[in-house]
Scaffold this motif. Structure first.
Motif, PDB file in Angstrom:
ATOM      1  N   ASN A  61       0.007   4.385  -6.036  1.00  0.00           N
ATOM      2  CA  ASN A  61      -1.261   2.242  -6.541  1.00  0.00           C
ATOM      3  C   ASN A  61      -2.042   2.650  -5.272  1.00  0.00           C
ATOM      4  OD1 ASN A  61       0.687   0.778  -8.289  1.00  0.00           O
ATOM      5  ND2 ASN A  61       2.226   2.136  -7.447  1.00  0.00           N
ATOM      6  N   ALA A  77     -10.255   2.096   3.537  1.00  0.00           N
ATOM      7  CA  ALA A  77      -9.427   1.283   3.858  1.00  0.00           C
ATOM      8  C   ALA A  77      -9.008   2.036   4.895  1.00  0.00           C
ATOM      9  CB  ALA A  77      -8.494   1.996   2.782  1.00  0.00           C
ATOM     10  N   LEU A  80      -2.830   3.458   7.555  1.00  0.00           N
ATOM     11  CA  LEU A  80      -1.359   2.931   7.336  1.00  0.00           C
ATOM     12  C   LEU A  80      -0.301   3.590   7.927  1.00  0.00           C
ATOM     13  CD1 LEU A  80      -1.618   1.667   3.513  1.00  0.00           C
ATOM     14  CD2 LEU A  80      -2.274   0.111   6.108  1.00  0.00           C
ATOM     15  N   PHE A  85      -1.280   1.080  15.000  1.00  0.00           N
ATOM     16  CA  PHE A  85      -0.409  -0.003  13.755  1.00  0.00           C
ATOM     17  C   PHE A  85       1.267   0.067  13.732  1.00  0.00           C
ATOM     18  CE2 PHE A  85      -0.204  -0.799  10.047  1.00  0.00           C
ATOM     19  CZ  PHE A  85      -0.137  -1.412   9.235  1.00  0.00           C
ATOM     20  N   TYR A 110      -0.310  -6.186  -4.304  1.00  0.00           N
ATOM     21  CA  TYR A 110       0.757  -5.801  -5.297  1.00  0.00           C
ATOM     22  C   TYR A 110       2.290  -6.273  -5.449  1.00  0.00           C
ATOM     23  CZ  TYR A 110      -2.315  -1.956  -5.191  1.00  0.00           C
ATOM     24  OH  TYR A 110      -3.813  -1.073  -5.491  1.00  0.00           O
ATOM     25  N   LEU A 113       4.518  -5.541  -7.891  1.00  0.00           N
ATOM     26  CA  LEU A 113       5.249  -4.106  -7.746  1.00  0.00           C
ATOM     27  C   LEU A 113       6.727  -5.063  -7.127  1.00  0.00           C
ATOM     28  CD1 LEU A 113       3.445  -1.989  -5.603  1.00  0.00           C
ATOM     29  CD2 LEU A 113       4.058  -2.070  -8.562  1.00  0.00           C
ATOM     30  N   ALA A 178     -11.514  -6.769   7.955  1.00  0.00           N
ATOM     31  CA  ALA A 178     -12.185  -8.124   7.637  1.00  0.00           C
ATOM     32  C   ALA A 178     -11.587  -9.254   8.675  1.00  0.00           C
ATOM     33  CB  ALA A 178     -12.174  -8.501   6.775  1.00  0.00           C
ATOM     34  N   ARG A 201      -6.126   1.965  17.960  1.00  0.00           N
ATOM     35  CA  ARG A 201      -5.803   2.876  17.157  1.00  0.00           C
ATOM     36  C   ARG A 201      -5.995   4.284  16.920  1.00  0.00           C
ATOM     37  NH1 ARG A 201      -5.136  -1.406  12.088  1.00  0.00           N
ATOM     38  NH2 ARG A 201      -4.063  -2.735  13.288  1.00  0.00           N
TER      39      ARG A 201
END
Ligand code: HEC
Ligand code: HEC
Length: 239
Positions: A61, A77, A80, A85, A110, A113, A178, A201
């Motif tokens: 996904n 993107a 993660l 983070f 999602y 899911l 954003a 980060r």
């Protein structure tokens, strides 16, 4: 590119001129020691079977945008698996963001899911953690009581080049997310935003903006950071 460099140089100069309540050398030394202490903390222990199931779901996904090992790709993107983070994001933040997505950005919802599968993905992400999960303490930090008018000035000078006008993120051509949209602001506590601005980060373009050290981009004061948070909190109505 040349104009970008000139702009960043100007920004740094402006910051050094405008920041008036800077920490003293001794506070900086204490901050550096705190960073070292944090690095030595231990990451959460994750059930390997749950993490393996999460990896399978992640690869079905999410990998297309967030990349292998969820390291992210600027302008597509965010990472993660970034250590800062993962140390500030609570399971609630992760679950809620994955369930609801971020309307008006490339991050889809999602919810289909189901919570159980999403929590497996969260376990897979947490399995990359190298620092302790500090999210409870970070979320318990006091709310920001800043001046949004000053915050707009700092935001436009320092953050806009990456996060876009009004914090519109990638859609405004930036490499930052954003942070002016409700999808982010409705899930992130003031402590989450404050800690991210301070520490940044590592291995992304988001460098820290507080105190000395190799990961610091420029030196904003505590008050200026709270001004920016107060400004961000006025945003969702604007976009
Ligand atoms: C040089 C570019 C750059 C600048 C300047 C910058 N950021 Fe970022 N910021 C990023 C990137 C890139 C990310 C996401 C990291 C990633 O892609 O993995 C980010 C992430 C964040 C996040 C976390 C958002 C989320 O979706 O979880 C916050 C909050 C943030 N930045 C605030 C700020 C503020 C406030 C400023 C100005 C003081 C600022 N940033 C300046 C590039 C930048
Ligand atoms: C079509 C591309 C795309 C796909 C597929 C995708 N994402 Fe995202 N994701 C994004 C973008 C873009 C953002 C940043 C949105 C913004 O600007 O705020 C994001 C943000 C996030 C964030 C917030 C990160 C932060 O720094 O605060 C999480 C968590 C996340 N995605 C998890 C997932 C998971 C888990 C999956 C798979 C179930 C997934 N995403 C699938 C594009 C995608």
């Amino acid at each position: 590119m040349a104009s970008l460099i000139t702009r960043s140089a100007l920004v740094v100069v402006a910051l050094f001129i405008t920041a008036c309540d800077k920490p003293t050398d001794s506070t900086k030394q204490i901050q550096e020691k705190a960073v070292v202490a944090r690095e030595a903390e231990t990451p959460p222990v994750i059930d390997p079977q749950l993490a393996a199931e999460g990896q399978r779901l992640y690869e079905q996904n999410c990998v297309f945008c967030h990349q292998a090992d969820a390291i992210g790709k600027p302008g597509t993107a965010p990472s993660l698996t970034n250590k800062e983070f993962l140390s500030v994001a609570s399971n609630r933040f992760l679950l809620g963001t994955i369930q609801d997505g971020r309307p008006g950005t490339g991050m889809p919802s999602y919810a289909h899911l189901g919570e159980k599968n999403i929590l497996a993905i969260v376990a897979y992400l947490r399995d990359h953690a190298v620092l302790t999960d500090r999210s409870a303490a970070v979320d318990a930090q006091p709310e920001a009581h800043g001046d949004p008018r000053l915050g707009k000035i700092w935001f436009d000078q320092v953050c806009l080049t990456c996060h876009g006008t009004n914090g519109d993120g990638y859609s405004a051509g930036g490499t930052g997310t954003a942070i002016g949209k409700a999808g982010f602001l409705s899930k992130a506590s003031d402590g989450f935003i404050r800690t991210t601005i301070k520490e940044g980060r590592s291995n992304t373009r988001m460098l820290g903006f507080y105190g000395a050290g190799p990961e610091t981009m420029a030196d904003l004061s505590e008050r200026e950071i709270d001004d920016i948070i107060a400004y961000l909190r006025t945003m969702p109505s604007k976009n």
